[in-house]
Write a protein that holds these residues in place. Sequence first.
Motif, mmCIF file in Angstrom:
data_model
loop_
_atom_site.group_PDB
_atom_site.id
_atom_site.type_symbol
_atom_site.label_atom_id
_atom_site.label_comp_id
_atom_site.label_asym_id
_atom_site.label_seq_id
_atom_site.Cartn_x
_atom_site.Cartn_y
_atom_site.Cartn_z
ATOM 1 N N GLN A 176 0.685 -1.111 -0.020
ATOM 2 C CA GLN A 176 -0.009 -0.011 -0.135
ATOM 3 C C GLN A 176 0.721 1.317 -0.074
ATOM 4 O OE1 GLN A 176 -1.891 1.157 3.794
ATOM 5 N NE2 GLN A 176 -0.592 -0.671 4.921
ATOM 6 N N PRO A 177 0.268 2.615 -0.498
ATOM 7 C CA PRO A 177 1.006 3.722 -0.297
ATOM 8 C C PRO A 177 1.413 3.865 1.178
ATOM 9 C CG PRO A 177 -1.032 3.865 -1.715
ATOM 10 C CD PRO A 177 -1.044 2.552 -0.872
ATOM 11 N N LYS A 178 2.675 4.458 1.505
ATOM 12 C CA LYS A 178 3.375 4.626 2.469
ATOM 13 C C LYS A 178 2.906 5.673 3.580
ATOM 14 C CE LYS A 178 7.808 4.519 2.214
ATOM 15 N NZ LYS A 178 9.316 4.745 1.791
ATOM 16 N N GLY A 179 1.951 6.525 3.273
ATOM 17 C CA GLY A 179 1.638 7.632 3.951
ATOM 18 C C GLY A 179 2.549 8.632 4.410
ATOM 19 N N ASN A 180 2.479 9.285 5.529
ATOM 20 C CA ASN A 180 3.423 10.552 5.875
ATOM 21 C C ASN A 180 4.473 10.048 6.563
ATOM 22 O OD1 ASN A 180 1.470 12.243 4.657
ATOM 23 N ND2 ASN A 180 0.154 12.392 6.643
ATOM 24 N N TRP A 183 9.219 4.629 6.732
ATOM 25 C CA TRP A 183 9.196 2.994 6.838
ATOM 26 C C TRP A 183 10.418 2.775 7.341
ATOM 27 C CZ3 TRP A 183 5.707 -0.254 3.250
ATOM 28 C CH2 TRP A 183 4.631 0.056 3.102
ATOM 29 N N ARG A 260 11.274 -0.901 -0.159
ATOM 30 C CA ARG A 260 10.556 0.209 -0.072
ATOM 31 C C ARG A 260 10.612 1.034 1.334
ATOM 32 N NH1 ARG A 260 4.484 -0.168 -0.165
ATOM 33 N NH2 ARG A 260 4.684 1.783 -1.134
ATOM 34 N N ASP A 262 12.872 3.391 4.270
ATOM 35 C CA ASP A 262 13.533 4.791 4.135
ATOM 36 C C ASP A 262 14.867 4.591 4.791
ATOM 37 O OD1 ASP A 262 11.305 6.751 3.100
ATOM 38 O OD2 ASP A 262 10.196 5.781 4.623
#
Length: 350
Positions: A176-180, A183, A260, A262
């Motif tokens: 899913q999209p990672k959001g604000n 990760w 994915r 950070d």
Amino acid sequence: MKTEHILVIRFSAIGDIAMVVPVVASMAKQYPDVRITVLSKPFVRPLFENLATNVGFMGADLKSEYHGVRGLNALYRRLTAKQFTAVADLHNVLRSEFLRLRFNLGRYKVAHINKHRKGKRMLVRQKNKVMRQQPTSIQNYMDVFKKLGYPVKLDFTNIYEQAAPDLTLLPPDFAQPKGNGPWIGVAPFAAHAGKVYPQDLMEKVIAGLTERYPEGRLFFFGGGATEMEAFDRWAAAFPQCVNASKQLNGFQQELLLMSRLDVMLSMDSGNMHLAVLAGTPVVSIWGATHPFAGFLGYGMTEDNVLQVNDLDCRPCSVFGNKSCLRGDYACLRRITPTMVIEKISAMLHV
């Protein structure tokens, strides 16, 4: 004219195998007309299958199918059918030496790795340590190819540079999209106690990261009953945390999730090398071992490392497999949770 075809042999630990990837990938691009086949443990295939088209992979289980002298002879016969023109032994242990001997008798062009053991012994001895950077594993691998007539210039970013990672292979929650929030991967264990950040301190790191990044997510990587128990406990205590290895199905998915992230927090362990290959920045904690032994991840520098530099006993081991001479693992316990959190934050630039 016979097509040049190099056999590359490397088994052993996952980190050692992972460090082969940048060299093989760079060589494949530099010598596109040369075929390269990597012989290693079957489960590491995903590390090599997305490289250049002239890179192939052969899996061999030396503990069962090709066990003992009879098994190695069977493996040799299988290998000779591939019509190799040169052999690069990047392992240099009894099993690879046996294969190397057979290839030498067959008049193949063969070269093997120099592990620079003397320099490493001087680095970890108790008295009169010689704190000198040893040639890295990657440099040692490059030297083997140079002996075979293929000098290599490193030109590698990550294992997905040929094709973007296929996130559809991940469970939906991880795709899913990672959001604000960031990760963050956490791989807090290693094969030996001298390389493992103490669990009580790691729990404080996790608590601090979840407090600092309330919209972020932490993903735990590892295996084994002790590790799973710790991951489940932390995941239950902190809602942002996920026991990723428990939910992922195999090595390929772990690499995809790492791509994915950070940032990855790891020890001097295989997960450090895997995260680097997936293109993820790494913060690594070093205790009994030292980057001077040559095992720092590809492209990493001292900026990626947390270590205690004012202990006369450190490093005490090349691989971290010796008992602590002091009995208190000061090399690890003097790295505070605050130091770890601040290093991660600096890597995230937030």
